[in-house]
Design an enzyme around this catalytic site. Structure first.
Site, mmCIF file in Angstrom:
data_model
loop_
_atom_site.group_PDB
_atom_site.id
_atom_site.type_symbol
_atom_site.label_atom_id
_atom_site.label_comp_id
_atom_site.label_asym_id
_atom_site.label_seq_id
_atom_site.Cartn_x
_atom_site.Cartn_y
_atom_site.Cartn_z
ATOM 1 N N HIS A 78 0.816 -1.215 0.000
ATOM 2 C CA HIS A 78 0.000 0.000 0.000
ATOM 3 C C HIS A 78 0.851 1.267 0.000
ATOM 4 O O HIS A 78 0.310 2.367 -0.140
ATOM 5 C CB HIS A 78 -1.055 -0.033 1.121
ATOM 6 C CG HIS A 78 -0.548 0.262 2.485
ATOM 7 N ND1 HIS A 78 -0.191 -0.720 3.380
ATOM 8 C CD2 HIS A 78 -0.350 1.434 3.117
ATOM 9 C CE1 HIS A 78 0.212 -0.155 4.502
ATOM 10 N NE2 HIS A 78 0.127 1.146 4.377
ATOM 11 N N ASP A 124 0.350 -7.759 1.579
ATOM 12 C CA ASP A 124 0.735 -6.340 1.573
ATOM 13 C C ASP A 124 2.265 -6.207 1.584
ATOM 14 O O ASP A 124 2.867 -5.872 2.602
ATOM 15 C CB ASP A 124 0.099 -5.648 2.794
ATOM 16 C CG ASP A 124 0.183 -4.136 2.716
ATOM 17 O OD1 ASP A 124 0.607 -3.600 1.676
ATOM 18 O OD2 ASP A 124 -0.188 -3.492 3.719
ATOM 19 N N GLY A 214 2.462 6.322 8.881
ATOM 20 C CA GLY A 214 3.833 6.704 8.559
ATOM 21 C C GLY A 214 4.832 5.597 8.839
ATOM 22 O O GLY A 214 5.955 5.624 8.346
ATOM 23 N N SER A 216 4.147 2.421 8.123
ATOM 24 C CA SER A 216 3.865 1.330 7.187
ATOM 25 C C SER A 216 5.091 0.904 6.403
ATOM 26 O O SER A 216 5.891 1.729 5.984
ATOM 27 C CB SER A 216 2.814 1.770 6.172
ATOM 28 O OG SER A 216 1.552 1.591 6.723
ATOM 29 N N GLY A 217 5.185 -0.395 6.192
ATOM 30 C CA GLY A 217 6.298 -0.937 5.424
ATOM 31 C C GLY A 217 7.546 -1.138 6.249
ATOM 32 O O GLY A 217 8.495 -1.769 5.805
HETATM 33 N N1 ARG Z 1 -1.367 2.013 7.157
HETATM 34 C C1 ARG Z 1 -0.516 2.758 8.024
HETATM 35 C C2 ARG Z 1 0.545 3.463 7.216
HETATM 36 O O1 ARG Z 1 0.364 3.589 6.032
HETATM 37 C C3 ARG Z 1 0.015 1.905 9.134
HETATM 38 C C4 ARG Z 1 -1.051 1.709 10.105
HETATM 39 C C5 ARG Z 1 -0.649 0.867 11.206
HETATM 40 N N2 ARG Z 1 -1.631 1.067 12.210
HETATM 41 C C6 ARG Z 1 -1.642 0.469 13.363
HETATM 42 N N3 ARG Z 1 -2.563 0.808 14.225
HETATM 43 N N4 ARG Z 1 -0.782 -0.455 13.639
HETATM 44 O O2 ARG Z 1 1.500 4.029 7.726
#
Ligand code: ARG
Length: 264
Positions: A78, A124, A214, A216-217
């Site tokens: 994503h 993902d 932030g 993510s990944g």
């Molecule tokens: N989708 C989020 C991102 O793009 C990460 C979200 C993780 N959230 C969590 N509650 N662990 O940075």
């Protein structure tokens, strides 16, 4: 730690390139507000996570990522920007650490089973190839892939420059680290009914022990290997008690990752 690759050594790059990187970092640094401190994470020991990558579009941090090879970074599918500035060897994003390396991402491979966050978040993960391989140093080193999956209860840690208290509060300047435990699949399925596939691993679920926007990944590291990538979690505030974060389960993808790296 030692240079695990040992392999080819690149000739020293032109001083002009070093200079332009420093100049770029100064410009980026000045444009970032130096705001500290996110909820519940603590500042990592500087350069203790030498595989941590920041993916930027211009001066905007978009995602985290993990260096797994001199030329390859793993991130979440994503995180779908077309080309990123890949910043490695960072601790303070605004300050000069003197250890930074910056690369441009070029070719990328999103897992063919990924059909968008709206769909299911399944599969993902995405591989990014760097324009030039990194130089392995004390502050820039790949993280090994796992040879087996991780068990519930294992203590692991996550890191990132994302916010950890509230979706849109300012990002911290310095890399944040947090230790948390792997949650049993059944517990996670109870929290997110029908949404946890066999390609996800959950961790945290204790108040404050979570990744956030932030991050993510970025890596979930257990016993020195990569077991997860920050993928998704609670709607609304991150780190709510009883709601674990969900991570891409890397042990399921080692074959795919190695094949993509070999063929590209
Ligand atoms: N989708 C989020 C991102 O793009 C990460 C979200 C993780 N959230 C969590 N509650 N662990 O940075």
């Amino acid at each position: 730690m030692q240079d695990p690759a040992g392999g080819e050594r690149r000739p020293r790059r032109l001083p002009a390139m070093g200079f332009s990187i420093i100049l770029l970092l100064c410009v980026i640094g000045l444009s970032q507000a130096a705001i500290e401190k996110i909820f519940n994470g603590t500042e990592c020991v500087p350069h203790s996570q030498p595989w941590q990558v920041g993916l930027f579009e211009g001066t905007q941090l978009r995602c985290g990522g993990v260096l797994i090879d001199r030329r390859w970074v793993l991130t979440a599918a994503h995180c779908n920007g077309s080309r990123y500035w890949v910043r490695l060897g960072e601790h303070s994003l605004s300050g000069l650490d003197w250890t930074e390396q910056i690369r441009r991402s070029g070719f990328s491979a999103t897992h063919p089973g990924y059909h968008g966050a709206q769909h299911s978040h399944d599969h993902d993960l995405r591989l990014l190839r760097l324009g030039l391989p990194i130089r392995i140093t004390h502050s820039v080193q790949p993280l090994p892939l796992p040879t087996s999956c991780v068990e519930a209860g294992t203590r692991c840690h996550i890191s990132g420059w994302g916010t950890t208290n509230h979706p849109w509060s300012p990002f911290p300047d310095r890399l944040q680290c947090l230790s948390l435990s792997i949650v049993p699949d059944t517990t996670c399925q109870d929290v997110f009914p029908g949404r946890i596939t066999g390609n996800m691993v959950c961790a945290g679920g204790v108040a404050g022990a979570d990744a956030c926007q932030g991050d993510s990944g970025g890596p979930l590291v257990c016993d020195g290997v990569l077991q997860g990538l920050v993928s998704w979690g609670s709607v609304g505030p991150c780190g709510q008690d009883g709601i674990p974060g969900v991570y891409t389960k890397i042990c399921n993808y080692v074959g795919w990752i190695k094949t993509v790296m070999r063929n590209n």
